[in-house]
Enzyme design. Structure first.
Site, PDB file in Angstrom:
ATOM      1  N   GLY A  29       0.815  -1.384   0.051  1.00  0.00           N
ATOM      2  CA  GLY A  29      -0.027  -0.049   0.033  1.00  0.00           C
ATOM      3  C   GLY A  29       0.895   1.295  -0.023  1.00  0.00           C
ATOM      4  N   ASN A  30       0.260   2.272  -0.043  1.00  0.00           N
ATOM      5  CA  ASN A  30       1.068   3.715   0.346  1.00  0.00           C
ATOM      6  C   ASN A  30       0.322   4.586   1.463  1.00  0.00           C
ATOM      7  OD1 ASN A  30      -1.016   5.527  -1.289  1.00  0.00           O
ATOM      8  ND2 ASN A  30      -0.529   4.074  -2.669  1.00  0.00           N
ATOM      9  N   ARG A  31       0.667   5.819   1.668  1.00  0.00           N
ATOM     10  CA  ARG A  31       0.360   6.733   2.625  1.00  0.00           C
ATOM     11  C   ARG A  31      -0.753   7.530   2.367  1.00  0.00           C
ATOM     12  NH1 ARG A  31       5.526   9.772   4.271  1.00  0.00           N
ATOM     13  NH2 ARG A  31       3.742  10.868   5.430  1.00  0.00           N
ATOM     14  N   SER A  32      -1.388   7.363   1.194  1.00  0.00           N
ATOM     15  CA  SER A  32      -2.576   8.173   0.731  1.00  0.00           C
ATOM     16  C   SER A  32      -3.612   7.925   1.769  1.00  0.00           C
ATOM     17  CB  SER A  32      -2.962   8.078  -0.652  1.00  0.00           C
ATOM     18  OG  SER A  32      -4.285   8.749  -0.952  1.00  0.00           O
TER      19      SER A  32
END
Ligand code: PMT
Length: 395
Positions: A206-209
């Protein structure tokens, strides 16, 4: 701009209430129909007779001494705009908390019209985290805030807290009314949040958005009258008026976007879509005792590039570019490579900008070579600037 517009002017109890008299006069002179609503505190500073004499209707002061049994809903429903000047810490806090305890706060909760709030208080109160949190909450909900100015305050102190000048307040009202429902008739598709690409049933890439920027875009477009479809991975509240499609992976987002895109006039890809995903997600939890797994990645579909290839000439396609270096250069390359009309260059390493923050700092690059920078501001204000740029390009 003010001609014929119905404005509820809320006046709260602060020393700056005398300036609201001048605001009222300027609005009436500009052709607005002004209905003053005074709190109990306001009447300690300025008499209601003054406002009744200057405004278009008599001043209202109470939920209960009006012939109309529900004055707040009538006032809220009929207003083109509600202005609160000065707004005290009490009124700001009550409004942010959704509490109605007088005619003004009840009217604020009963209106769907744009609201402009002009805080005025002592500098220490303005800086207090509780007040700043409440202001951030109001901004996130689309309330327009005219910041207090630096200067001499009651009691001879100096600092930020003075009510903005009447001319500044009236200009803010005019600008909000001008924007109004300028996106009515447009169908806007917005994507938000970071995609999650499964490794196994419990793990993902995933990512931090957080989805905050995308949700702010959807809320802004809906407030300006657009039909909005929001395709999101984020578990944030649904912006009022938007249709929401919840997705998780890049492939699901692609499918949801392609289903709506042909009908959309404006598409804004604010989502942080994974570029790679595990080629084969395990169907059961990968066990630690089997050793370190080798995860083979494969590219995901590039949704924005796909939209760029199939874009209709009358469609406006907006990408975002999350960059950590060479902001303009990298973003400009993406603008061309993906066939977008605008790209919002986002330096995600800048203080207060990018992932997870409530604020952002971006440069909007246009395919025609022009650009506009949006200095650090809450994400709703960034959304406002993005749609202003979109509308400029469509006019
Ligand atoms: O969600 P927040 O916490 O509020 O943070 C906001 C944000 C930082 C996520 C947002 O402002 C932002 O910059 N979004 C774009 C993130 C991103 O994926 O950037 P990118 O440079 O990797 O991608 C460029 C563009 O291509 C983006 O519009 C992206 O949506 C799109 N893309 C990328 C990869 C892919 N497979 N498909 C795509 O459509």
């Amino acid at each position: 701009m003010l001609e014929g517009r119905r404005i509820v002017l809320g006046v709260a109890g602060g020393i700056a209430a005398y300036k609201a008299v001048e605001v009222c006069r300027r609005l009436v002179d500009g052709g607005a129909h002004v209905v003053p609503v005074l709190t109990r505190g306001a009447r300690r500073f300025v008499g209601e007779t003054t406002f009744s004499a200057l405004a278009s209707e008599r001043a209202r002061t109470s939920l209960f001494d009006d012939p109309d049994p529900i004055p707040h809903t009538r006032l809220g429903q009929s207003a083109d705009l509600v202005l609160v000047a000065p707004a005290t810490a009490r009124v700001i806090g009550t409004y942010a908390a959704g509490i109605s305890n007088d005619l003004l706060t009840a009217t604020l909760l009963a209106t769907e019209a744009p609201v402009v709030v002009c805080p005025a208080m002592h500098a220490e109160m303005w800086r207090h985290p509780a007040v700043q949190d409440n202001i951030a909450t109001l901004r996130r909900r689309g309330v327009h805030v005219v910041e207090p100015e630096e200067g001499r305050l009651a009691g001879g102190d100096v600092g930020q807290g003075r009510l903005a000048e009447p001319a500044t307040i009236v200009a803010a009202v005019e600008s909000v009314l001008a924007r109004g429902r300028d996106m009515a008739g447009l169908h806007v598709l917005v994507t938000a949040g970071g995609t999650r690409e499964p490794i196994d049933p419990v793990r993902f890439i995933g990512n931090r958005s957080s989805g905050k920027q995308g949700h702010a875009l959807a809320a802004e477009a809906a407030a300006r009258g657009a039909k909005v479809t929001l395709v999101t991975t984020a578990a944030l509240p649904v912006p009022p008026g938007a249709d929401v499609v919840r997705v998780e992976t890049a492939a699901e987002m692609d499918e949801a976007v392609r289903a709506v895109a042909p009908a959309a006039d404006v598409i804004v890809m604010a989502a942080a879509v994974a570029d790679f995903r595990p080629a084969a997600a395990a169907t059961t939890k990968i066990k630690k005792d089997k050793g370190v797994p080798e995860i083979v990645l494969e590219p995901t579909v590039d949704i924005l590039a796909g939209l760029g290839r199939t874009k209709r000439p009358d469609q406006t396609l907006v990408g975002f570019a999350a960059e950590t270096e060479q902001l303009r250069q990298n973003a400009a390359s993406k603008l061309v490579a993906k066939g977008a009309d605008l790209i919002v260059a986002n330096d995600v390493t800048a203080p207060g900008a990018g992932f997870e923050h409530d604020t952002n700092h971006v440069v909007i690059l246009n395919a025609d070579g022009t650009e506009r920078e949006v200095p650090l501001a809450d994400k709703r204000a960034v959304a406002r600037a993005v749609f202003d740029a979109v509308l400029d390009g469509r006019s």
